[in-house]
Design an enzyme around this catalytic site. Structure first.
Site, PDB file in Angstrom:
ATOM      1  N   LYS A 149       1.190  -1.565  -0.228  1.00 15.59           N
ATOM      2  CA  LYS A 149       0.064  -0.250   0.034  1.00 15.59           C
ATOM      3  C   LYS A 149       1.420   1.649  -0.257  1.00 15.59           C
ATOM      4  O   LYS A 149       2.191   1.293   0.245  1.00 15.59           O
ATOM      5  CB  LYS A 149      -1.390   0.412   1.020  1.00 15.59           C
ATOM      6  CG  LYS A 149      -0.284   0.380   2.584  1.00 15.59           C
ATOM      7  CD  LYS A 149      -1.709   0.849   3.294  1.00 15.59           C
ATOM      8  CE  LYS A 149      -0.215   1.925   4.463  1.00 15.59           C
ATOM      9  NZ  LYS A 149      -0.796   2.679   5.922  1.00 15.59           N
ATOM     10  N   ASP A 236      -4.638   7.430   4.262  1.00 12.17           N
ATOM     11  CA  ASP A 236      -3.138   6.445   4.904  1.00 12.17           C
ATOM     12  C   ASP A 236      -4.169   5.541   6.280  1.00 12.17           C
ATOM     13  O   ASP A 236      -3.841   4.044   5.962  1.00 12.17           O
ATOM     14  CB  ASP A 236      -2.438   6.809   5.489  1.00 12.17           C
ATOM     15  CG  ASP A 236      -1.178   6.081   6.280  1.00 12.17           C
ATOM     16  OD1 ASP A 236      -0.992   6.115   5.288  1.00 12.17           O
ATOM     17  OD2 ASP A 236      -1.058   6.122   7.240  1.00 12.17           O
ATOM     18  N   HIS A 241      -7.359   0.063   5.927  1.00 11.64           N
ATOM     19  CA  HIS A 241      -7.766  -0.801   7.172  1.00 11.64           C
ATOM     20  C   HIS A 241      -8.908  -0.808   7.440  1.00 11.64           C
ATOM     21  O   HIS A 241      -9.236  -1.712   7.645  1.00 11.64           O
ATOM     22  CB  HIS A 241      -7.060  -0.302   7.785  1.00 11.64           C
ATOM     23  CG  HIS A 241      -5.590  -1.087   7.849  1.00 11.64           C
ATOM     24  ND1 HIS A 241      -4.968  -0.868   6.463  1.00 11.64           N
ATOM     25  CD2 HIS A 241      -3.848   0.053   7.770  1.00 11.64           C
ATOM     26  CE1 HIS A 241      -3.257  -1.240   6.682  1.00 11.64           C
ATOM     27  NE2 HIS A 241      -2.972  -0.047   7.105  1.00 11.64           N
ATOM     28  N   LYS A 336      -4.081   9.404  15.600  1.00 15.42           N
ATOM     29  CA  LYS A 336      -2.325   9.604  15.679  1.00 15.42           C
ATOM     30  C   LYS A 336      -2.235  10.278  17.020  1.00 15.42           C
ATOM     31  O   LYS A 336      -3.199  11.078  17.153  1.00 15.42           O
ATOM     32  CB  LYS A 336      -2.109   9.911  14.704  1.00 15.42           C
ATOM     33  CG  LYS A 336      -1.249   9.202  13.094  1.00 15.42           C
ATOM     34  CD  LYS A 336      -0.333   9.117  12.991  1.00 15.42           C
ATOM     35  CE  LYS A 336      -0.078   8.382  11.357  1.00 15.42           C
ATOM     36  NZ  LYS A 336       0.708   7.103  12.037  1.00 15.42           N
TER      37      LYS A 336
HETATM   38  P1  NAD Z   1      12.496   2.529   2.048  1.00 16.43           P
HETATM   39  O1  NAD Z   1      12.570   3.994   1.709  1.00 16.43           O
HETATM   40  O2  NAD Z   1      12.453   2.359   3.502  1.00 16.43           O
HETATM   41  O3  NAD Z   1      12.828   1.548   1.457  1.00 16.43           O
HETATM   42  C1  NAD Z   1      12.820   1.751  -0.059  1.00 16.43           C
HETATM   43  C2  NAD Z   1      13.329   0.351  -1.300  1.00 16.43           C
HETATM   44  O4  NAD Z   1      13.038  -0.030  -2.251  1.00 16.43           O
HETATM   45  C3  NAD Z   1      15.154   0.265  -0.604  1.00 16.43           C
HETATM   46  O5  NAD Z   1      15.718  -0.988  -0.979  1.00 16.43           O
HETATM   47  C4  NAD Z   1      15.946   0.887  -2.213  1.00 16.43           C
HETATM   48  O6  NAD Z   1      16.549   0.221  -2.198  1.00 16.43           O
HETATM   49  C5  NAD Z   1      14.621   1.015  -2.549  1.00 16.43           C
HETATM   50  N1  NAD Z   1      14.785   1.457  -4.015  1.00 16.43           N
HETATM   51  C6  NAD Z   1      14.399   3.052  -3.899  1.00 16.43           C
HETATM   52  N2  NAD Z   1      14.295   3.487  -5.363  1.00 16.43           N
HETATM   53  C7  NAD Z   1      14.257   2.156  -6.143  1.00 16.43           C
HETATM   54  C8  NAD Z   1      15.061   1.940  -7.684  1.00 16.43           C
HETATM   55  N3  NAD Z   1      15.042   2.902  -8.279  1.00 16.43           N
HETATM   56  N4  NAD Z   1      15.152   0.579  -8.274  1.00 16.43           N
HETATM   57  C9  NAD Z   1      15.361  -0.385  -7.200  1.00 16.43           C
HETATM   58  N5  NAD Z   1      14.741  -0.110  -5.493  1.00 16.43           N
HETATM   59  C10 NAD Z   1      14.829   0.557  -5.234  1.00 16.43           C
HETATM   60  O7  NAD Z   1      10.526   1.817   1.882  1.00 16.43           O
HETATM   61  P2  NAD Z   1       9.222   1.220   3.516  1.00 16.43           P
HETATM   62  O8  NAD Z   1       9.322   2.569   3.877  1.00 16.43           O
HETATM   63  O9  NAD Z   1      10.588   0.077   3.079  1.00 16.43           O
HETATM   64  O10 NAD Z   1       8.289   0.892   2.076  1.00 16.43           O
HETATM   65  C11 NAD Z   1       8.107   0.186   0.959  1.00 16.43           C
HETATM   66  C12 NAD Z   1       6.931  -0.210   1.105  1.00 16.43           C
HETATM   67  O11 NAD Z   1       6.151  -0.573   1.616  1.00 16.43           O
HETATM   68  C13 NAD Z   1       6.320   1.429  -0.302  1.00 16.43           C
HETATM   69  O12 NAD Z   1       5.098   1.104  -0.982  1.00 16.43           O
HETATM   70  C14 NAD Z   1       5.550   1.954   1.985  1.00 16.43           C
HETATM   71  O13 NAD Z   1       4.277   2.780   1.734  1.00 16.43           O
HETATM   72  C15 NAD Z   1       5.641   0.010   2.628  1.00 16.43           C
HETATM   73  N6  NAD Z   1       4.805   0.211   3.604  1.00 16.43           N
HETATM   74  C16 NAD Z   1       5.822   0.301   3.981  1.00 16.43           C
HETATM   75  C17 NAD Z   1       5.757   0.121   6.011  1.00 16.43           C
HETATM   76  C18 NAD Z   1       6.925   0.615   6.235  1.00 16.43           C
HETATM   77  O14 NAD Z   1       6.337   0.137   7.591  1.00 16.43           O
HETATM   78  N7  NAD Z   1       7.391   0.556   6.114  1.00 16.43           N
HETATM   79  C19 NAD Z   1       4.099  -0.038   6.297  1.00 16.43           C
HETATM   80  C20 NAD Z   1       3.052  -0.206   4.795  1.00 16.43           C
HETATM   81  C21 NAD Z   1       3.589  -0.277   3.737  1.00 16.43           C
END
Ligand code: NAD
Length: 489
Positions: A149, A236, A241, A336
């Site tokens: 998401k 969000d 959810h 929040k």
């Molecule tokens: P993040 O910014 O921590 O990580 C991003 C990742 O993408 C990294 O591994 C980076 O190297 C990679 N990346 C970025 N640009 C790239 C490219 N051009 N080519 C290849 N790899 C690339 O993000 P995150 O928090 O891990 O979130 C990832 C996804 O999960 C998003 O869609 C976010 O909305 C979703 N999400 C995250 C959470 C959370 O708790 N972190 C919760 C719900 C949903």
């Protein structure tokens, strides 16, 4: 009673964004716990694919540290950890360019295993990755993709994304994740509703006065300020959810517990939702914690946007126009920096039609409360006689179905939502994933609400740190002669 772990078939799981926050905090520690439980086959491969310039040894070290930090109490020892890490590989890849794709293709070539590709990257990259998977011959019919998401930011963008993904994959290959659906209690909600005769006859507007769904967080926007300010609580939390929980509580019994039967019923609920009237919705923005502004700043400071009109709190009332629910209000609330971290669904039943105990016995209602976090469990409030002499005094007591107390704790395997859902992907079970038409229908319901705020230049009401949101939210439900459930830890 010992919980059964059925190992899944051999698989290769590629995690795009394998170095990111979600992968390090949830996905990899979750997979390690499945490995410890004996669910992950010893030859399964997990391939991290991200932008960071690492080799496989460097990636294993990164994940070793992540598991030490986030692995939880179920981590199963150094030897096992080494064996798990040996199953990890890493490819430096550019989702927007060509770097790394031929290396990934070589790794995946000639495999007859289940292939899953987890898109744990920014949503703006979903389409590029799907396109490159096809271009490099990895989007065959064995492939499954897991999409994080947010899935779009409105109906138009969600439609466009569905269309892009459909260019390369069939719907039965696409797993749109909403981790709330992987929570133990959410699945238990379906077991309670459809596995018992007791509740179903009462599950309608004739016996239910109203339903409340609350997802309260104590945290603020944290480091996600820039993203959150463009999104807000409606996009969000509510659009995904809370609406998913609403669907599960309100849907008709599906004919079978299979993906399309369940998702057809959820879709019907979303399509039957009434539009929300402007006086049935309250938006809020949290204020700084008094005397601790540096640590807990107000919303506008936290997102670095002094004129922000984005909401960090929503309370709304809606109804479902169908035979089962017509006239029963559903109250949804999320925010929040609230008083406690608590996610709960509450079904409040109607008063008995007549009290044989007289007015002094007071009004007592059965309340079924389904707690998602913390202290997962289900409680049914029943009315009994207060023990002892002194006449017929009535009190409400909880019939507690807390799993931890009822079942032997040794036998309960606490499985995090992400690890359960990833195993479902490998098993090819889409029941707990959102279908494309469901996501679009949810946006079709939320879009007019969001657009209404924009047109009216609506400004969220401020609310104090550590409270239950703006007082207007209390007023809204009080006007209906009802009150919100207490938000308690
Ligand atoms: P993040 O910014 O921590 O990580 C991003 C990742 O993408 C990294 O591994 C980076 O190297 C990679 N990346 C970025 N640009 C790239 C490219 N051009 N080519 C290849 N790899 C690339 O993000 P995150 O928090 O891990 O979130 C990832 C996804 O999960 C998003 O869609 C976010 O909305 C979703 N999400 C995250 C959470 C959370 O708790 N972190 C919760 C719900 C949903």
């Amino acid at each position: 009673m010992v919980s059964r772990v059925i190992p899944v078939d051999q698989f290769d799981l590629v995690i795009f964004g394998g170095t990111g926050d979600l992968a390090r905090r949830k996905i990899l520690p979750g997979l390690f716990r499945r490995f410890c439980a004996g669910q992950m086959p010893p030859d399964a491969r997990i391939i991290g694919a991200a932008r960071s310039d690492l080799d496989s040894a460097g990636y294993r070290q990164m994940i070793r540290e992540a598991i030490a930090e986030f692995g939880g109490e179920q981590a199963c020892g150094d030897e096992q950890l080494d064996a798990f890490l040996a199953q990890l590989e890493y490819v430096t890849i550019d989702a927007l360019g060509e770097a790394g794709w031929s290396e990934l293709q070589k790794l995946m070539e000639g495999s007859d295993r289940i292939e899953a590709y987890y898109f744990s990257v920014a949503p703006s990259l979903f389409g590029d990755i799907a396109e490159r998977l096809q271009k490099w011959g990895m989007a065959d019919t064995r492939a499954r993709i897991v999409v994080e998401k947010p899935f779009g930011r409105d109906l138009e963008t969600a439609r466009a994304l569905n269309k892009t993904l459909a260019t390369y994959f069939n719907e039965d290959q696409i797993y749109r994740i909403d981790h709330y659906l992987g929570k133990e209690t959410v699945q238990n909600l379906m077991a309670v509703r459809f596995g018992n005769m007791l509740f179903e006859p009462l599950w309608n507007s004739q016996y239910v006065d109203h339903i409340q769904i609350t997802v309260a967080e104590t945290v603020g926007v944290g480091g996600r300020g820039e993203y959150y300010d463009k999104s807000g609580a409606m996009r969000d939390m509510v659009q995904n959810h809370l609406m998913q929980l609403l669907c599960l509580i309100a849907m008709e019994p599906p004919a079978r517990f299979d993906p399309d039967a369940v998702r057809d019923e959820k879709l019907k609920v979303i399509r039957a939702l009434d539009p929300v009237l402007a006086h049935h919705i309250v938006r809020g923005q949290y204020q700084a914690e008094p005397c601790n502004e540096a640590e807990n700043p107000g919303y506008r400071t936290a997102v670095d946007n002094p004129r922000s009109r984005t909401e960090s709190f929503i309370a709304l009332r809606t109804e479902i126009s169908n035979w089962r629910w017509a006239g029963t209000p559903f109250y949804l609330r999320t925010g929040k920096r609230m008083a406690a971290r608590s996610s709960e669904i509450t079904v409040v039943f109607k008063d008995t039609p007549h009290s044989i105990f007289g007015d002094e016995a007071g009004s007592h209602r059965n309340v079924l409360s389904i707690r998602l976090q913390p202290n997962e469990g289900i409680t049914l409030g029943v009315t009994i006689k207060e023990p002892g002499p002194g006449g017929m005094r009535l009190i409400d007591v909880p019939l507690d179905m807390s799993f931890a107390e009822t079942l032997d704790p040794e036998d309960i395997e606490h499985v995090d939502a992400y690890e359960r859902l990833i195993m479902d992907v490998i098993r090819g079970n889409q029941t707990l994933f959102m279908r494309g038409d469901e996501v679009e229908a949810a946006w079709a319901w939320t879009d007019p609400i969001i657009n209404g705020w924009v047109t009216r230049n609506d400004v969220p009401k401020p609310y104090d740190h550590g409270t239950t949101g703006p007082t207007d939210a209390e007023d809204m439900i009080r006007r209906d002669g009802r009150k919100w459930r207490k938000i308690t830890q």
